[in-house]
Motif scaffolding. Structure first.
Motif, short mmCIF file in Angstrom:
data_model
loop_
_atom_site.label_atom_id
_atom_site.label_comp_id
_atom_site.label_asym_id
_atom_site.label_seq_id
_atom_site.Cartn_x
_atom_site.Cartn_y
_atom_site.Cartn_z
N PRO A 6 29.16 33.60 28.72
CA PRO A 6 27.92 34.24 28.27
C PRO A 6 26.82 34.25 29.34
CG PRO A 6 28.74 32.74 26.58
CD PRO A 6 29.60 32.54 27.80
N GLY A 7 26.78 33.24 30.18
CA GLY A 7 25.76 33.20 31.23
C GLY A 7 25.84 34.39 32.16
N TYR A 8 27.06 34.85 32.44
CA TYR A 8 27.22 36.01 33.31
C TYR A 8 26.72 37.28 32.61
CZ TYR A 8 29.24 39.45 36.44
OH TYR A 8 29.41 40.50 37.29
N GLU A 9 27.01 37.38 31.33
CA GLU A 9 26.50 38.51 30.55
C GLU A 9 24.97 38.52 30.58
OE1 GLU A 9 28.19 38.70 26.60
OE2 GLU A 9 30.16 38.14 27.39
N HIS A 10 24.36 37.35 30.47
CA HIS A 10 22.90 37.25 30.52
C HIS A 10 22.37 37.65 31.88
CE1 HIS A 10 22.61 35.51 26.55
NE2 HIS A 10 23.45 34.55 26.88
N ARG A 67 37.19 34.93 44.58
CA ARG A 67 37.66 36.08 43.79
C ARG A 67 36.59 36.51 42.78
NH1 ARG A 67 42.52 33.27 43.85
NH2 ARG A 67 42.23 32.50 41.74
N GLU A 68 35.94 35.53 42.16
CA GLU A 68 34.91 35.87 41.18
C GLU A 68 33.67 36.46 41.86
OE1 GLU A 68 34.06 33.71 37.78
OE2 GLU A 68 36.18 33.62 37.22
N ILE A 69 33.34 35.98 43.03
CA ILE A 69 32.21 36.55 43.77
C ILE A 69 32.50 38.01 44.10
CG2 ILE A 69 31.00 36.51 46.00
CD1 ILE A 69 29.91 34.54 43.96
N ASP A 70 33.73 38.31 44.47
CA ASP A 70 34.11 39.71 44.72
C ASP A 70 33.86 40.56 43.47
OD1 ASP A 70 34.86 39.30 47.34
OD2 ASP A 70 37.01 39.14 46.90
N GLY A 71 34.24 40.05 42.31
CA GLY A 71 34.02 40.77 41.06
C GLY A 71 32.55 40.91 40.73
N ILE A 72 31.79 39.86 40.97
CA ILE A 72 30.35 39.90 40.72
C ILE A 72 29.69 40.92 41.64
CG2 ILE A 72 28.21 38.56 40.96
CD1 ILE A 72 29.90 36.10 39.96
N MET A 73 30.06 40.90 42.92
CA MET A 73 29.49 41.86 43.86
C MET A 73 29.83 43.29 43.44
SD MET A 73 27.52 40.52 46.02
CE MET A 73 27.29 42.00 46.96
#
Length: 116
Positions: A6-10, A67-73
């Motif tokens: 949920p924090g990422y959605e926020h 990998r997650e940073i790639d997705g976030i970017m």
């Protein structure tokens, strides 16, 4: 690790609530750097700090973070696609810095949960 929380959605919601800031005019923070470049730099700085602070992370955790940073970017670049090549104003740079720190905070919390 964080993208499915949920924090990422926020975080994404926070950015979308402030999208009008990226259409505003103002003093340019660094004329030679675009919004896209500054976004990459600020997030990279925070992730380097994260990995330095958490030297006990295993290689598989570090790989997962990357990998997650790639997705976030990817997500952030999609949201800001229309302004990535524009020079950032001072207020935009402040928001980019805040977003980068929030990304780091998401990972700090996830790492803390790993070691609990």
């Amino acid at each position: 690790m964080v993208i499915d929380k949920p924090g990422y959605e926020h975080l994404i919601q926070f950015l979308t609530e402030h999208l009008t800031l990226f259409t505003a005019q103002g003093p340019i923070a660094t004329p030679s750097k675009t919004i896209g470049v500054l976004l990459e730099e600020k997030i990279a700085e925070q992730i380097i700090t994260l990995c330095t602070q958490h030297s006990d992370l295993e290689m598989n955790h570090r790989s997962l973070i990357i990998r997650e940073i790639d997705g976030i970017m990817y997500d952030l670049q999609e949201i800001l696609a229309s302004v990535l090549e524009k020079p950032a104003t001072e207020h935009q740079l402040e928001l980019i810095t805040e977003i980068a720190m929030l990304v780091k905070n998401l990972f700090d919390n996830a790492i803390a949960a790993l070691f609990d």
